[in-house]
Design a protein around this motif. Structure first.
Motif, PDB file in Angstrom:
ATOM      1  N   GLU A   1       0.822  -1.209   0.000  1.00  0.00           N
ATOM      2  CA  GLU A   1       0.000   0.000   0.000  1.00  0.00           C
ATOM      3  C   GLU A   1       0.854   1.256   0.000  1.00  0.00           C
ATOM      4  O   GLU A   1       2.000   1.237   0.481  1.00  0.00           O
ATOM      5  CB  GLU A   1      -0.930   0.048   1.225  1.00  0.00           C
TER       6      GLU A   1
ATOM      7  N   CYS B   1      -2.677   0.183  -3.823  1.00  0.00           N
ATOM      8  CA  CYS B   1      -2.153  -1.126  -3.418  1.00  0.00           C
ATOM      9  C   CYS B   1      -1.587  -1.783  -4.665  1.00  0.00           C
ATOM     10  O   CYS B   1      -2.348  -2.146  -5.575  1.00  0.00           O
ATOM     11  CB  CYS B   1      -3.264  -1.959  -2.814  1.00  0.00           C
TER      12      CYS B   1
ATOM     13  N   TRP C   1     -10.562  -3.612   0.522  1.00  0.00           N
ATOM     14  CA  TRP C   1      -9.910  -2.721   1.487  1.00  0.00           C
ATOM     15  C   TRP C   1     -10.565  -2.946   2.843  1.00  0.00           C
ATOM     16  O   TRP C   1     -11.786  -3.009   2.952  1.00  0.00           O
ATOM     17  CB  TRP C   1     -10.093  -1.262   1.098  1.00  0.00           C
TER      18      TRP C   1
ATOM     19  N   TYR D   1      -5.297   1.368   6.921  1.00  0.00           N
ATOM     20  CA  TYR D   1      -6.027   0.774   5.807  1.00  0.00           C
ATOM     21  C   TYR D   1      -5.149  -0.282   5.138  1.00  0.00           C
ATOM     22  O   TYR D   1      -3.985  -0.018   4.800  1.00  0.00           O
ATOM     23  CB  TYR D   1      -6.401   1.850   4.793  1.00  0.00           C
TER      24      TYR D   1
ATOM     25  N   CYS E   1      -5.037  -3.455   2.094  1.00  0.00           N
ATOM     26  CA  CYS E   1      -5.658  -4.167   0.983  1.00  0.00           C
ATOM     27  C   CYS E   1      -5.476  -5.661   1.194  1.00  0.00           C
ATOM     28  O   CYS E   1      -4.561  -6.092   1.908  1.00  0.00           O
ATOM     29  CB  CYS E   1      -5.063  -3.732  -0.350  1.00  0.00           C
TER      30      CYS E   1
END
Length: 129
Positions: A6, A22, A36, A94, A96
């Motif tokens: 990411e 990503c 996500w 966050y 992926c």
């Protein structure tokens, strides 16, 4: 080997925008659902958005619908999350993730974290009020 990396996180003020990316490698990117997820300190991991192998959006969390847009570029093996109208409650790491199965094996994308077996390292998004 499968890698998900990411980038694009950072700090913004309430109402601002960010796009996180990503980059995927080591597998046939266009054969898998991608998602996500996010996790804030002291909270459970939350699924944010899911996209099918061809780019069809499969799911948005209620909390982000109409503000976030998931997309993918299969030519670049890259997944994106465009985040607009950011709120302090969007602050989180966050990540992926890649579906554990190729799309043809299940015929649909799921949003449950156990269905994803490859994860990126995460990127921090911080929204200040």
């Amino acid at each position: 080997r499968v890698q998900l990396v990411e980038s694009g996180g950072g700090s913004v003020q309430t109402g601002g925008s960010l796009r996180i990316s990503c980059a995927a490698s080591g597998y046939t990117y266009s054969s898998y659902c991608m998602a996500w997820f996010r996790q804030a300190p002291g909270k459970e991991r939350e699924e944010v958005a899911v996209i099918g192998p061809g780019g069809r959006v499969e799911y948005y969390a209620d909390s982000v619908e109409d503000r976030f847009t998931i997309s993918r570029d299969n030519a670049k093996n890259t997944l994106y999350l465009q985040m607009n109208s950011l709120k302090p409650e969007d602050s989180a790491v966050y990540s992926c993730a890649r579906d554990r199965l190729q799309f043809w094996q299940r015929g649909r994308c799921l949003r449950s974290a156990p269905e994803y077996n490859y994860w990126g390292q995460g990127t921090q998004v911080t929204v200040s009020s």
